[in-house]
Structures are given as structure tokens and as C-alpha cells.
Scaffold this motif. Structure first.
Motif, PDB file in Angstrom:
ATOM      1  N   TYR B  32       0.836  -1.193   0.000  1.00 65.01           N
ATOM      2  CA  TYR B  32       0.000   0.000   0.000  1.00 65.01           C
ATOM      3  C   TYR B  32       0.873   1.245   0.000  1.00 65.01           C
ATOM      4  CZ  TYR B  32      -4.469   2.293   0.879  1.00 65.01           C
ATOM      5  OH  TYR B  32      -5.614   3.034   0.751  1.00 65.01           O
ATOM      6  N   GLY B  33       0.522   2.232  -0.796  1.00 63.04           N
ATOM      7  CA  GLY B  33       1.307   3.461  -0.860  1.00 63.04           C
ATOM      8  C   GLY B  33       0.576   4.630  -0.236  1.00 63.04           C
ATOM      9  N   LEU B  34       1.354   5.481   0.445  1.00 65.52           N
ATOM     10  CA  LEU B  34       0.797   6.710   1.000  1.00 65.52           C
ATOM     11  C   LEU B  34       1.568   7.849   0.354  1.00 65.52           C
ATOM     12  CD1 LEU B  34      -1.057   8.070   3.095  1.00 65.52           C
ATOM     13  CD2 LEU B  34       0.746   7.748   4.785  1.00 65.52           C
ATOM     14  N   ILE B 208       5.619   5.260   2.266  1.00 65.98           N
ATOM     15  CA  ILE B 208       5.532   6.649   1.818  1.00 65.98           C
ATOM     16  C   ILE B 208       6.583   6.806   0.744  1.00 65.98           C
ATOM     17  CG2 ILE B 208       6.000   9.042   2.458  1.00 65.98           C
ATOM     18  CD1 ILE B 208       5.162   8.389   5.275  1.00 65.98           C
ATOM     19  N   GLU B 209       6.235   7.455  -0.383  1.00 64.53           N
ATOM     20  CA  GLU B 209       7.265   7.625  -1.399  1.00 64.53           C
ATOM     21  C   GLU B 209       6.920   8.779  -2.315  1.00 64.53           C
ATOM     22  OE1 GLU B 209      10.437   5.950  -1.653  1.00 64.53           O
ATOM     23  OE2 GLU B 209      10.417   7.809  -2.782  1.00 64.53           O
ATOM     24  N   HIS B 210       7.981   9.473  -2.773  1.00 67.41           N
ATOM     25  CA  HIS B 210       7.791  10.552  -3.736  1.00 67.41           C
ATOM     26  C   HIS B 210       8.110  10.078  -5.152  1.00 67.41           C
ATOM     27  CE1 HIS B 210       6.704  13.868  -1.254  1.00 67.41           C
ATOM     28  NE2 HIS B 210       7.705  13.650  -0.412  1.00 67.41           N
ATOM     29  N   LYS B 221      -2.405  -0.365  -4.040  1.00 68.82           N
ATOM     30  CA  LYS B 221      -3.409   0.640  -3.719  1.00 68.82           C
ATOM     31  C   LYS B 221      -2.717   1.872  -3.186  1.00 68.82           C
ATOM     32  CE  LYS B 221      -7.380  -2.222  -2.560  1.00 68.82           C
ATOM     33  NZ  LYS B 221      -8.131  -2.737  -1.403  1.00 68.82           N
ATOM     34  N   LEU B 222      -3.413   2.995  -3.254  1.00 66.04           N
ATOM     35  CA  LEU B 222      -2.830   4.248  -2.794  1.00 66.04           C
ATOM     36  C   LEU B 222      -3.808   5.059  -1.962  1.00 66.04           C
ATOM     37  CD1 LEU B 222      -1.084   5.813  -5.939  1.00 66.04           C
ATOM     38  CD2 LEU B 222       0.006   4.631  -4.038  1.00 66.04           C
ATOM     39  N   SER B 223      -3.249   5.829  -1.023  1.00 67.71           N
ATOM     40  CA  SER B 223      -4.005   6.909  -0.394  1.00 67.71           C
ATOM     41  C   SER B 223      -3.226   8.180  -0.663  1.00 67.71           C
ATOM     42  CB  SER B 223      -4.117   6.705   1.119  1.00 67.71           C
ATOM     43  OG  SER B 223      -5.054   5.693   1.397  1.00 67.71           O
ATOM     44  N   VAL B 224      -3.928   9.247  -1.020  1.00 65.87           N
ATOM     45  CA  VAL B 224      -3.251  10.511  -1.267  1.00 65.87           C
ATOM     46  C   VAL B 224      -3.667  11.504  -0.191  1.00 65.87           C
ATOM     47  CG1 VAL B 224      -2.760  12.312  -2.936  1.00 65.87           C
ATOM     48  CG2 VAL B 224      -3.438  10.038  -3.721  1.00 65.87           C
ATOM     49  N   LEU B 225      -2.672  12.089   0.477  1.00 70.37           N
ATOM     50  CA  LEU B 225      -2.941  13.093   1.502  1.00 70.37           C
ATOM     51  C   LEU B 225      -2.611  14.457   0.943  1.00 70.37           C
ATOM     52  CD1 LEU B 225      -1.449  11.827   4.901  1.00 70.37           C
ATOM     53  CD2 LEU B 225      -3.839  12.284   4.393  1.00 70.37           C
ATOM     54  N   ASN B 226      -3.421  15.450   1.302  1.00 65.74           N
ATOM     55  CA  ASN B 226      -3.103  16.829   0.955  1.00 65.74           C
ATOM     56  C   ASN B 226      -3.568  17.709   2.108  1.00 65.74           C
ATOM     57  OD1 ASN B 226      -2.050  18.839  -0.593  1.00 65.74           O
ATOM     58  ND2 ASN B 226      -3.921  19.127  -1.825  1.00 65.74           N
TER      59      ASN B 226
END
Lengths: 362, 252
Positions: B32-34, B208-210, B221-226
Motif C-alpha cells: 500500500y502506498g501513502l 511513503i514515497e515521492h 493501492k494508494l491513499s493521497v494526503l493533501n
């Protein structure tokens, strides 16, 4: 699989060799001194210094556990030496001739170590919440508090048991036949002089055994992990405070043993010797010998204890030479140029060559 | 049952809502990616999950067990291990000992048996050496076992941190920017390693990755935080083509 086993074996051997060299240095030192004594080549001045040298070596090893291995600057180790010295001297005086000499001395050592260790825990619990300079200052204060408290204690023993007072000897309300042992600022006199160079060397070996084995065990790794990175240590589930406390308490107990050796070497014991100057002196041994380098701090303790006495013939220039030796040792240990020079020298040694050749083969 | 279930997680520092109403469910074995722009609160989420911060609101459960408000040490024992954005190794200890320290709560013997070198010490140390070497081999670090961790090159330090985290035998592994500072070759290698870790250790991984190549390449899967809030969530391809996400990353 074979190759990784080989690496582990080599790492183990390196640690083992390191430990054995340290023990060997102590034993060789003992033998050389014994030969010098028996052939009459050691001045009485230096003979008198042998037990203090052992005291300082043990103190230096113990402080190195806190400063080098646990990574906390403690300036109160003289306080723990004081606890060890007083409790053990009290015990030896109270028992008197009730026990033969050797078991009494062994018990005295154990009591000194346990009492100092307990104080280490008591003081460690509040103090180890602090870090760096703050911790140093607070341990310095605790060291002085211990010294000053012990300085006003009167303690005696009679058929009713223990009597303690902090005002005057009169307040002890002793029976006529009772023995007053701790006499406030006058300290303790008449402690049996059980300490000897041999006893000192045995205690140094035991201290080394404990510290070296601790360092290369699970708890030792946890202690060093907390030193290197506290946050990472917590993230892998290591209770940081508990292991800092463990190192501090073990170190305090060993400083207590140094105190026992000290008190059983003197006819009269008082608190003067246990002020911050002693704490700083022991710290100097540790820093000059190399923080975290047990062997180095032992050697520094021996040289810096014997040197002032050996330089007596220079009278006024004595402290000047002492200061120069301090600076040279510091440069030798820490200056980058000196370090690369030492590494080059080490590579030139024959047994290192063999190891390097072995590496190429592999 | 989900491996990690986070519900309405929030934390404020004074008036700043660093993480606001964040929820996520990660199934066992998922990668899972954040992601999110700088300062979006990603690392804060990691710090909340590992007990560095206590959430002001919300609930975290690991494999059905509530771990909200527990401290770092308890959470590690419960089965979450992590790596750090700025590498935190035990620099003055050999590579091997770094991993052995990771096993601290899994293989135990008392301080006394360590000092007296009792049989228990030898037995456990032998197992520890073997297990640590196994893990090091996975990361191709076994030849460097005797080197001080601080002397390793940067990329290998990152790998060693993952190795140490795995030594705590976690159920959920949190990786905070594992590819930071790596060149494309090293990143490619790291992607292989992360996939291998998931399969070989049967691990659930949240990272977590840029580096979008890494994210698109391995995250399922991903979650995107802003600004501390959830912007989008779901399958990787879907999320990455979401116009809101593109705007957040590239601007209008």
C-alpha cells in the motif's frame, strides 16, 4: 552459507582476542610489578601507589560503561565510590574479628557493590530522564549531595542494634559497651587493611569480565543501541530507560567496589577524597584512554596515577609535565593525523598482514 | 479481517490539523502506498501509527486488536516495524549487530546469563547469528556483516534499516521514503527487494514515497494526503489518473 559462517566466526574470534588481550595486559602488569617488588626494584612510594592505581582502574572501567557504552556523561561517580567505601568499612568494623579476614573482605566487597548499585538505581531513576549537559550537572550535584550527607552521619552499633544520628555523637544514645563506627566529619578509623595489590588485580579482572561480557551480549547491544539512536531503539521495541538504568546501576556497583578497595587500604576514611575532583579525574582517564575503549581507559588510569609521583624529582615542573602528557595523550588518541599514522603502523604488524592475505584468498 | 484498520484518525498541534479525519484499510499481504505533496502529513501518519504521537481522535487496530494510544515499544511488540525518512541506524555497531538488536524481543536471555556466558547465551547467540545472516543475505548485505553500519554506502544503509525492522518479526512494515536519495538503478533494485520481502516474509507493507516510478511500479493501492486530509484513495492506476491528485502534485 559457509562464507557467512566464516564471517561470524571471524567476528567472534576478533571479540574474543580483544577480551583476552585486555586480561593479558592486566596479568602481565601484575607479574612485572611482583617481580619488581621481589627484586627490590620498586620504590616504597610506588609500592604505596599500587592499591590506589587499582582503585582508579576499576573506577575508570566503571565510568567508561556509562560514558562510553551507554553514552551518558556522569560526573558523580565519586559519590558511588563514597557509598561503597563507607558501607563496606562500616561492615568490616562492625563485624570486627567475628569473621576471618578473607570471607569478611569478600562480604564487604559485596555489600559495598550492592549498596552503591542500589543508590545507582535510586539516583538513576530521576536523573536518566535528562540528557547530555543536564544529566552531567545533576549527577555532579548528586555526587556532592552524597558526600555531604555522609559527612554528617554518626553511626554506631551496640546490643540494641543500629544507632544513627545526623547531629552529634551524643545523640546516638549508645550503651557503654557499644561501638561508635562512623564519626561524622572524622569518618571511620581502624578499618582493617585488607586491600592488597593482589586483591586489586583480582577485582580488576572481575570488573573487566563483567563489563566485556555485558557489552557483547543482548543487553549490551540494547544499551549501545540506545546510545547510538534512541528513537530507532524504541522503534524496535527496546525499553530505553530500563537499559540506561541497567548500565548506570552496574557502573555504580563497580564504582562501589573501587570504594571498598580504597577504604580498606587506609587507617582513616573521610569524605574529602570523594568530591567532584575525583569524579573529574576518573572522567579524564576515560576521555584520554578513549571513550568506549575499556583497555585505553585502564592504561590512562595507570599512567596518570603513577606519573605525578614519578615526576616528584622535578619538583616545580611536575604539574607542567603532567599537563603536557595529558595534551600529548589526547592528540595521540584523537587527532586525525595521529589516527591515520596508528592505522598505518598497525597494518605493518605481521599478524595483520596474514589477515589481509587471508582476505585476498577469500 | 484487515491487517490495519484506521478510522477517523486526527491530530492537531495547537491550531494546526496535521492529520484530519484519515481512514484507511489495508488487507493482509497488500503493498500500500501513502503519497502526497511535501508537508501533507504522511510522516505524521506513520508517527501516529507507531505511537510516537497520540492521536487526538480516531482508532487504530492491527489485525483486529485495538492499539490506539499505545507507546512505541508496545506497538512494535504488537507487530508494527518502521524505517525512517532520515536514516537512523546504530552507526557505531557492526551491520550484523544492528540486525541482532532488532531481534531483541524475539530471542531473549537474561543479562546474568549474558555476563556469565551460560549455555542459554551460546544457544540463543548461535540462533541469532544464523537468523541475522539469513536476513542480511536477502538484502545482499551478508558480506558486509562485520563493517560498522555508519561506514556503509547510503543505499545499503537504507536496506539495512529495512533488514533491522524485519528482524522484529512484524506483521506490518512501514517504510518512510525508502528510495530517497537513490539513483534510478538503486531504486529499481529496491523495488525488487520490497516485492521479494512481501512474498518471502508474507508481509503487509505500507510505504511513503515521492518517486512515482516506484509507487506506480509496486503499490497495489494508494491513499493521497493533501494538507492533512484524504484527497483520493483506491487502486493505483485509478488514483494516479484522478484530476484532483494531478492538480495537487502539479498545480493548476
Amino acid at each position: 552459507m559457509d562464507k557467512s559462517l566464516e564471517i561470524i566466526r571471524r567476528m567472534k574470534n576478533r571479540t574474543l582476542k580483544n577480551h583476552l588481550i585486555t586480561y593479558l595486559i592486566v596479568i602481565v602488569f601484575y607479574v612485572v610489578i611482583q617481580v619488581l617488588i621481589n627484586t627490590g626494584n620498586l620504590s616504597s612510594l610506588l609500592t604505596g601507589l599500587l592499591v590506589p592505581i587499582c582503585v582508579y582502574v576499576i573506577a575508570a572501567i566503571s565510568l567508561n560503561l556509562v560514558v562510553g557504552i551507554s553514552g551518558e556523561l556522569s560526573l558523580g561517580h565519586a559519590g558511588f565510590m563514597c557509598i561503597g567505601a563507607y558501607t563496606s568499612a562500616f561492615f568490616s568494623n562492625a563485624v570486627g574479628d567475628g569473621l576471618p579476614e578473607i570471607p569478611r573482605f569478600i562480604l564487604a566487597i559485596l555489600i559495598g557493590a550492592v549498596c552503591a548499585g542500589l543508590f545507582g538505581v535510586l539516583i538513576g531513576i530521576p536523573v536518566l530522564r535528562l540528557k547530555g549537559d543536564y544529566l552531567a550537572i545533576v549527577t555532579l550535584a548528586f555526587g556532592e549531595i552524597i558526600k555531604n550527607l555522609v559527612n554528617v552521619v554518626y553511626m554506631g552499633i551496640d546490643s540494641n542494634g543500629l544507632h544513627i544520628s545526623t547531629t552529634t555523637a551524643m545523640d546516638l544514645h549508645m550503651e557503654p559497651g557499644g561501638k561508635q563506627i562512623i564519626k561524622g566529619a572524622l569518618g571511620i578509623s581502624g578499618t582493617p587493611r585488607n586491600s592488597s595489590f593482589t586483591a586489586g588485580i583480582i577485582l580488576i579482572l572481575i570488573t573487566l569480565f563483567i563489563v566485556q561480557n555485558l557489552i557483547s551480549s543482548r543487553s549490551g547491544r540494547a544499551i549501545m543501541a540506545c546510545r547510538d539512536n534512541r528513537i530507532a531503539a524504541e522503534s524496535i521495541g527496546i525499553p530505553v530507560t530500563r537499559f540506561k538504568l541497567l548500565a548506570f546501576a552496574v557502573s555504580a556497583a563497580m564504582a562501589g567496589v573501587a570504594g571498598v578497595l580504597y577504604s580498606h587500604n587506609l587507617a582513616t576514611l573521610n569524605t574529602k577524597k570523594f568530591d567532584y575532583n575525583t569524579s573529574i579525574l576518573v572522567l579524564v582517564f576515560v576521555v584520554l584512554g578513549g571513550i568506549g575503549n575499556i583497555r585505553g581507559s585502564m592504561i590512562a588510569a595507570v599512567i596518570l596515577t603513577a606519573l605525578p609521583e614519578m615526576l616528584r624529582f622535578l619538583s616545580n615542573y611536575r604539574m607542567l609535565i603532567y599537563a603536557i602528557v595529558l595534551i600529548v595523550m589526547m592528540l595521540f588518541n584523537w587527532a586525525p593525523a595521529a589516527r591515520t599514522w596508528r592505522e598505518r603502523m598497525r597494518e605493518k604488524l605481521p599478524f595483520k598482514k596474514k589477515a589481509a592475505a587471508g582476505k585476498e584468498e577469500a | 479481517m484487515a491487517m490495519l484498520e484506521v478510522k477517523n484518525l486526527s491530530i492537531s498541534f495547537g491550531g494546526l490539523h496535521a492529520v484530519d479525519d484519515f481512514s484507511v484499510t489495508i488487507e493482509k499481504g497488500e503493498l500500500y502506498g501513502l503519497i502526497g505533496p511535501n508537508g501533507a502529513g504522511k510522516t505524521t501518519v506513520f508517527n501516529l501509527l507507531t505511537g510516537v504521537y497520540k492521536p487526538t481522535e480516531g482508532k487504530i487496530s492491527l489485525d483486529g486488536k485495538d492499539i490506539t494510544g499505545k507507546n512505541t515499544i508496545e506497538i512494535n511488540r504488537a507487530g508494527i516495524a518502521r524505517t525512517f525518512q532520515n536514516i537512523r541506524l546504530f552507526k557505531n555497531m557492526p551491520v550484523l549487530d544492528n540486525v541482532k538488536t532488532g531481534f531483541h524481543n524475539r530471542y531473549r536471555y537474561s543479562t546474568v546469563s549474558g555476563i556469565l556466558r551460560l549455555p542459554r547465551y551460546r544457544q540463543v547467540e548461535n540462533t541469532l547469528n544464523e537468523r541475522a545472516m539469513e536476513i542480511l543475505k536477502v538484502f545482499d548485505l551478508d558480506k558486509e556483516a562485520a563493517i560498522l553500519a555508519g561506514n556503509l554506502p547510503y543505499g545499503k544503509q537504507r536496506k539495512l534499516e529495512i533488514a533491522r525492522a524485519l528482524a522484529t518479526e512484524p506483521r506490518l512494515l512501514l517504510l518512510d521514503e525508502p528510495a530517497a536519495g537513490m539513483n534510478p538503478n538503486e531504486t529499481g533494485e529496491l523495488m525488487e527487494t520490497i516485492r521479494f520481502v512481501r512474498d518471502h516474509f508474507d508481509m503487509t507493507i505500507l510505504l511513503i514515497e515521492h518517486d512515482m516510478r516506484l509507487v506506480a511500479g509496486i503499490c497495489e493501492k494508494l491513499s493521497v494526503l493533501n494538507f492533512g486530509r484524504l484527497l483520493a484513495q483506491g487502486e493505483t492506476a485509478e488514483v494516479l489518473s484522478n484530476p484532483d491528485v494531478i492538480t495537487a502534485y502539479l498545480g493548476e
